[in-house]
Design an enzyme around this catalytic site. Structure first.
Site, short mmCIF file in Angstrom:
data_model
loop_
_atom_site.label_atom_id
_atom_site.label_comp_id
_atom_site.label_asym_id
_atom_site.label_seq_id
_atom_site.Cartn_x
_atom_site.Cartn_y
_atom_site.Cartn_z
N HIS A 106 12.69 -38.03 -8.12
CA HIS A 106 12.18 -38.39 -6.85
C HIS A 106 10.86 -38.08 -6.76
CE1 HIS A 106 16.33 -39.56 -5.65
NE2 HIS A 106 16.66 -38.38 -6.11
N CYS A 110 0.98 -1.27 -0.07
CA CYS A 110 -0.10 0.16 0.06
C CYS A 110 0.98 1.33 0.06
CB CYS A 110 -0.85 0.16 1.37
SG CYS A 110 -2.23 -1.26 1.22
N LYS A 134 9.69 -15.64 -12.73
CA LYS A 134 9.53 -14.55 -13.73
C LYS A 134 8.23 -15.20 -14.62
CE LYS A 134 11.02 -11.63 -12.61
NZ LYS A 134 11.93 -11.64 -11.39
N ARG A 178 3.35 -0.14 -5.39
CA ARG A 178 3.07 -0.64 -3.97
C ARG A 178 1.73 -1.41 -3.84
NH1 ARG A 178 6.65 2.18 -0.64
NH2 ARG A 178 5.74 1.01 1.26
N LYS A 236 4.93 -4.13 -5.68
CA LYS A 236 6.40 -4.31 -5.52
C LYS A 236 7.10 -4.17 -4.29
CE LYS A 236 10.20 -3.30 -8.37
NZ LYS A 236 10.84 -4.58 -8.93
N GLU A 280 5.13 -15.44 -12.57
CA GLU A 280 4.33 -14.11 -11.89
C GLU A 280 3.80 -13.53 -13.14
OE1 GLU A 280 8.54 -11.86 -10.74
OE2 GLU A 280 6.73 -11.21 -9.69
N ASN A 285 -1.16 1.89 5.88
CA ASN A 285 -0.27 0.79 5.21
C ASN A 285 0.26 -0.11 6.49
OD1 ASN A 285 1.53 -0.82 3.72
ND2 ASN A 285 3.31 0.82 4.07
N GLY A 286 -0.22 -1.53 6.07
CA GLY A 286 0.37 -2.27 7.18
C GLY A 286 -0.72 -3.36 7.67
C1 F6R Z 1 9.86 -10.97 -8.21
C2 F6R Z 1 10.09 -10.11 -7.25
C3 F6R Z 1 10.21 -10.22 -5.88
C4 F6R Z 1 11.03 -9.49 -5.03
C5 F6R Z 1 10.76 -9.84 -3.60
C6 F6R Z 1 11.68 -9.00 -2.80
O1 F6R Z 1 9.96 -10.53 -9.38
O2 F6R Z 1 10.28 -8.80 -7.63
O3 F6R Z 1 9.99 -11.61 -5.63
O4 F6R Z 1 12.31 -9.82 -5.37
O5 F6R Z 1 9.46 -9.24 -3.14
O6 F6R Z 1 11.56 -7.72 -2.78
P1 F6R Z 1 12.98 -6.76 -2.32
O7 F6R Z 1 14.06 -6.96 -3.05
O8 F6R Z 1 12.35 -5.43 -2.30
O9 F6R Z 1 13.09 -7.15 -1.02
#
Ligand code: F6R
Length: 610
Positions: free
Chosen positions: A506, A2, A487, A27, A605, A490, A102-103
């Site tokens: 396995h 958020c 990648k 966010r 993000k 997602e 946020n939280g």
């Molecule tokens: C995947 C991706 C996430 C981040 C993860 C950690 O493409 O971007 O898996 O790598 O959320 O985020 P940071 O690096 O900001 O701690």
């Protein structure tokens, strides 16, 4: 996650809030809203979906949303669906207070039950209890009401609050969630991220745990958790706009993939020259590495965790020291066997991932040495770590990381060389070779992009209709396979799994059917022939195998459906090149499926909740 923005300043605030929210959209983008005060009345506007929807609605209601003081929020849903009713700001029943959050408030249900006798609730969010609680404790003093309410709340939160009795002010507080207050030329702000405010420079203050802040057009006042005024010194920041347009690319992700040569060059040159590695924010005495260091623990989440999986092998090989790689959300609740002779390494692009931050704080309690690899300089993880390596990937907008991942990887290589030199576990000749290869990686990444883009595009055509894709690799290549698989799933939403090549038989090999795509990563190491055997095993069961390898394997006899070659480098750094076609493959697959590539569903993000 958020994002929060708020401004008390000169000029109409609504467009500033919307612009800020657009910058914070990474966010979370489930729903968004703003509230503006005018003539002692709070008016709010909320909409589900992306900020563009809120922009349209706000512009249609421009007159009602007039005013110079307001708050805004972009949501990544934790409690309650992404509907308009659950969008922030939430308001008190008497409409005196509006609040963005946020939280996560962990005891929201409990508080709600207690409040139900006097208050009505209109959403399923945990946030609504906060605004109702503040309103309940309010007589004439907002600071006192916020202080009392926060004492009843458990969990993590950052709040931006409007009160119609104080139409020129915004109140804010934080407990474990990031929020800063900024004094700029056009007014004072609260924001989850400095990049969201429309100022060239300013003085900024982090709102520490329990602090309450009161901002008006030209002042920022701080109070401690007892409500007593405190003085804080500002940090100065230049907010020169970073390029946040797509620069001709269709998506930020593609732009960021192609920015990698530059991002890696900037990062590598920040610590390497042809003779040595200098880590200017690492202040650990040489004797520690030589005589005391017993083990290294790398902790991170998601893609950052995958860099750790690769880094482990590089560090163990060069430094002859055991390395464990831990998922931060698990590690933070463990009872780690660490002490002052452990080096703990935290990897985070945003520098604010809640689980990674909690893991860092846990390690500090055990007196372990802490070192973070972080992209956002002003972030909390960077601030709380004893030692930092900054990556210079620049702002990453696409939710799926690419250039920050690559920058983290080269920082781990640098750390490995740095420690190996102190421990005298590599020869001068080896060090020289590694440095040369490190310095030539940006050019090799460039060549990889030129050589593999069309191949990845063509391969995407062969796999985009699949329901399952497997990525396999050994040792360094296992971490690369994990990243390729993450990648893919997602952004394309195709189910994909990554496996250590030898582990398939396995159990999981039963999932291989006629035509199942298997992307095999096989770099030039002593174990290539073993990966080749695993390729033969899945091929025998009908898989379509696509091998991603380096040019030194051109003569290897391995029977696959197609091969993508990347340039060769030293085996320790090969992952940096092998991952590039995997990023491109996921991008072009998602594009064929017409996915929302930069903002995949359900993600954000920056993950500031646990
Ligand atoms: C995947 C991706 C996430 C981040 C993860 C950690 O493409 O971007 O898996 O790598 O959320 O985020 P940071 O690096 O900001 O701690």
């Amino acid at each position: 996650m958020c994002g929060i923005i708020g401004k008390a300043g000169i000029g109409e605030v609504m467009p500033e809030l919307i612009k800020g929210l657009e910058m914070l959209e990474y966010r979370g983008y489930d729903s968004a809203g703003i509230a503006v005060i005018h003539n002692e009345k709070i008016t709010r506007c909320r909409e589900s979906g992306k900020i563009i929807n809120l922009r349209e609605k706000s512009e249609n209601n421009r007159e009602e949303l007039t005013g110079n003081v307001g708050i805004g929020h972009t949501r990544w849903a934790t409690h309650g669906k992404p509907t308009v009713e659950n969008a922030h700001p939430h308001i008190s029943n008497n409409k005196k207070f509006a609040l963005v959050h946020n939280g996560i408030i962990e005891n929201a249900e409990e508080i709600k039950k207690a409040l139900l006798t006097s208050e009505e609730f209109y959403s399923q969010t945990d946030t609504e209890v906060a605004v109702k609680l503040i309103s309940k404790f309010y007589k004439t003093d907002v600071i006192s009401a916020v202080k009392t309410a926060c004492k009843e709340l458990t969990g993590t939160f950052a709040f931006g609050i409007l009160c119609s009795d104080f139409p020129d002010k915004i109140f804010a507080t934080a407990q474990g969630s990031p929020l800063v207050a900024v004094k700029g030329a056009t007014g004072c702000w609260i924001t989850s991220d400095l990049g969201a405010i429309n100022e060239k420079s300013g003085e900024f203050y982090r709102i520490a745990n329990g602090e309450i802040c009161e901002i008006s057009k030209d002042s920022i006042l701080f109070y401690n958790s007892e409500g007593e005024e405190i003085k804080k010194s500002p940090e100065r920041v230049s907010l020169t706009e970073e390029t946040v347009n797509k620069g001709g690319y269709e998506h930020f992700m593609l732009k960021e993939i192609f920015e990698q040569p530059f991002a890696i060059k900037k990062t590598v040159l920040s610590f390497a020259d042809k003779n040595s590695i200098k880590l200017e924010n690492v202040n650990i005495p040489d004797e520690f590495f030589k005589d005391k260091l017993e083990r290294i623990i790398i902790t991170a989440c998601g893609s950052a965790y995958h860099t750790g999986l690769i880094g482990k092998h590089v560090i163990e090989k060069l430094c002859k020291i055991p390395v464990n790689v831990e998922i931060a959300s698990e590690f933070r609740y463990s009872e780690p066997l660490i002490n002052e002779n452990t080096l703990t390494v935290f990897i985070s692009q945003s520098g604010e991932t809640a689980d990674t931050l909690a893991a860092l704080r846990l390690c500090k309690k055990y007196n372990a040495k802490t070192l973070s690899i972080v992209n956002v300089k002003s972030s909390i993880i960077a601030k709380e770590s004893d030692n930092v390596i900054f990556t210079y990937a620049g702002k990453e907008i696409a939710v799926a990381t690419t250039k920050a991942f690559s920058a983290q990887l080269v920082s781990l290589y640098a750390l490995a060389i740095f420690i190996a030199e102190k421990r005298e576990t590599i020869s001068n000749q080896k060090k020289q070779k590694l440095l040369n290869e490190l310095l030539s990686l940006p050019d090799k990444i460039n060549t990889t992009l030129l050589k593999t883009t069309d191949k990845a595009k063509a391969l995407s055509k062969k796999i985009y209709k699949s329901t399952d894709i497997f990525f396999i690799g050994r040792l360094y290549d296992y971490g690369t396979a994990c990243e390729g698989s993450l990648k893919m799933k997602e952004i394309s939403y195709i189910n994909s799994q990554s496996y250590a090549s030898g582990e398939l038989k396995h159990g999981t090999i039963s999932l291989i059917e006629n035509g199942t795509p298997v992307i095999a990563i096989g770099s030039n190491t002593e174990v290539f022939s073993k990966t080749a055997s695993n390729i033969a095993e899945v091929k025998a069961r009908g898989a379509k195998v696509f091998l991603v390898t380096d040019e030194s394997e051109k003569d290897a006899s391995v029977f696959v459906d197609d091969i993508i070659y990347v340039p060769s480098t030293t085996p320790e750094f090969q992952s940096s090149l092998l991952v590039i076609p995997l990023q491109l493959l996921s991008y072009y697959t998602a594009k064929r499926l017409e996915r929302d590539i930069d903002k995949p569903k359900n993600l954000a993000k920056s993950v500031t909740v646990e």
